[in-house]
Design a protein around this motif. Structure first.
Motif, PDB file in Angstrom:
ATOM      1  N   ASP A  53       0.809  -1.221   0.000  1.00  0.00           N
ATOM      2  CA  ASP A  53       0.000   0.000   0.000  1.00  0.00           C
ATOM      3  C   ASP A  53       0.843   1.272   0.000  1.00  0.00           C
ATOM      4  OD1 ASP A  53      -2.452  -1.358   0.012  1.00  0.00           O
ATOM      5  OD2 ASP A  53      -2.376  -1.607   2.190  1.00  0.00           O
ATOM      6  N   THR A  54       2.167   1.134  -0.110  1.00  0.00           N
ATOM      7  CA  THR A  54       3.044   2.300  -0.156  1.00  0.00           C
ATOM      8  C   THR A  54       3.823   2.304  -1.466  1.00  0.00           C
ATOM      9  OG1 THR A  54       3.297   2.328   2.255  1.00  0.00           O
ATOM     10  CG2 THR A  54       4.939   3.537   0.975  1.00  0.00           C
ATOM     11  N   LYS A 110      -5.123   1.481  -5.544  1.00  0.00           N
ATOM     12  CA  LYS A 110      -4.347   2.709  -5.364  1.00  0.00           C
ATOM     13  C   LYS A 110      -3.597   2.604  -4.051  1.00  0.00           C
ATOM     14  CE  LYS A 110      -7.502   5.771  -2.858  1.00  0.00           C
ATOM     15  NZ  LYS A 110      -8.051   7.142  -2.802  1.00  0.00           N
ATOM     16  N   MET A 112      -2.096   3.591  -0.283  1.00  0.00           N
ATOM     17  CA  MET A 112      -2.555   4.346   0.874  1.00  0.00           C
ATOM     18  C   MET A 112      -1.518   5.396   1.269  1.00  0.00           C
ATOM     19  SD  MET A 112      -5.489   3.271   1.162  1.00  0.00           S
ATOM     20  CE  MET A 112      -5.901   4.334   2.539  1.00  0.00           C
ATOM     21  N   LYS A 113      -0.278   5.225   0.773  1.00  0.00           N
ATOM     22  CA  LYS A 113       0.761   6.231   0.995  1.00  0.00           C
ATOM     23  C   LYS A 113       1.571   6.387  -0.283  1.00  0.00           C
ATOM     24  CE  LYS A 113       3.119   6.504   4.863  1.00  0.00           C
ATOM     25  NZ  LYS A 113       4.113   6.219   5.952  1.00  0.00           N
ATOM     26  N   TYR A 126      -1.452  13.839  -7.659  1.00  0.00           N
ATOM     27  CA  TYR A 126      -1.976  13.188  -6.457  1.00  0.00           C
ATOM     28  C   TYR A 126      -3.384  13.689  -6.133  1.00  0.00           C
ATOM     29  CZ  TYR A 126      -2.930  13.166  -1.433  1.00  0.00           C
ATOM     30  OH  TYR A 126      -3.546  13.064  -0.210  1.00  0.00           O
ATOM     31  N   PHE A 130      -5.557  10.479  -6.459  1.00  0.00           N
ATOM     32  CA  PHE A 130      -5.529   9.716  -5.211  1.00  0.00           C
ATOM     33  C   PHE A 130      -6.258  10.370  -4.037  1.00  0.00           C
ATOM     34  CE2 PHE A 130      -1.236   7.892  -6.786  1.00  0.00           C
ATOM     35  CZ  PHE A 130      -1.898   6.884  -7.475  1.00  0.00           C
ATOM     36  N   THR A 139      -5.395   8.726   0.071  1.00  0.00           N
ATOM     37  CA  THR A 139      -3.972   8.389   0.034  1.00  0.00           C
ATOM     38  C   THR A 139      -3.172   9.491   0.723  1.00  0.00           C
ATOM     39  OG1 THR A 139      -4.192   7.186  -2.053  1.00  0.00           O
ATOM     40  CG2 THR A 139      -1.991   7.969  -1.481  1.00  0.00           C
TER      41      THR A 139
END
Length: 232
Positions: A53-54, A110, A112-113, A126, A130, A139
């Protein structure tokens, strides 16, 4: 493929092939690279690896036909899987939404970070790709990269070094849509064993193992079989 993407020039690859009785020109070697990189990359991009997720994004300048261009790259932080790339004429006016959008399409998710430098193009992209009103689905964008600490970008810099090393041997790329950049991405993800991943490839860390002693041949065979199944 192995000779070239592990560091040899086209002409040195040609000379090595000649030693085992294969007498072809360096132009033919380049054509083979273009043909099989396209075949394998199309296959690998449909595997949808389960990345973390990063994600990280960064850009590096390269010379294409003598002109300065920028390669934008998107990489998973945990597996170091190189998710997507694109070539841009400039870093400051480039619309980075396309590479973020491609990342979502290829992974089915997508992040999360998102970790980037302070380039405004990343912030703009971004916000459009996101950011959400709901905090739980939004995000997080970390764009204060430092030389040390948790938010350094050493992983991306090492990947950029792979592009730079290849570019030095080639003395620049000859065209914008060169198969060499896709080949570097393929080599990074599916062939090259990374010390930082305990000797595994990013694809293996994602849980997708390429069987056989010669992974190039396995990928070519798998890609060809996939095309044949679709044709039938």
């Amino acid at each position: 493929m192995q000779l070239y993407f592990s560091g040899e020039s086209l002409r040195n690859t040609q000379r090595s092939l000649r030693l085992i009785g294969i007498d072809v020109s360096y132009v033919t070697v380049y054509r083979w690279i273009g043909k099989y990189v396209t075949l394998m990359q199309d296959y690998v991009e449909k595997l949808q690896p389960p990345v973390s997720d990063t994600w990280r994004a960064d850009e590096i300048y390269v010379k294409i036909k003598g002109d300065m261009k920028y390669v934008f790259a998107l990489m998973d932080d945990e597996t170091r899987y190189w998710i997507a790339q694109e070539v841009a004429d400039t870093k400051y006016k480039h619309d980075a939404r396309s590479i973020f959008r491609k990342g979502k399409e290829l992974t089915g998710k997508k992040p999360m970070k998102l970790i980037t430098d302070g380039l405004p193009a990343y912030r703009d992209a971004y916000l459009k790709e996101f950011w959400t009103l709901k905090k739980e689905t939004r995000t997080e964008h970390v764009n204060t990269i430092k030389l040390a600490g948790n938010m350094q970008n050493n992983k991306m810099e090492r990947m950029n070094g792979e592009i730079r090393d290849r570019e030095k041997v080639m003395r620049g790329l000859k065209k914008r849509d060169s198969p060499i950049l896709k080949g570097i991405q393929l080599y990074h993800n599916a062939i090259r064993e990374h010390q930082g991943l305990n000797g595994k490839t990013p694809l293996e860390v994602c849980g997708i193992k390429v069987e056989g002693e010669n992974k190039w041949i396995t990928l070519i065979q798998n890609a060809t079989e996939t095309i044949n199944r679709r044709a039938n």
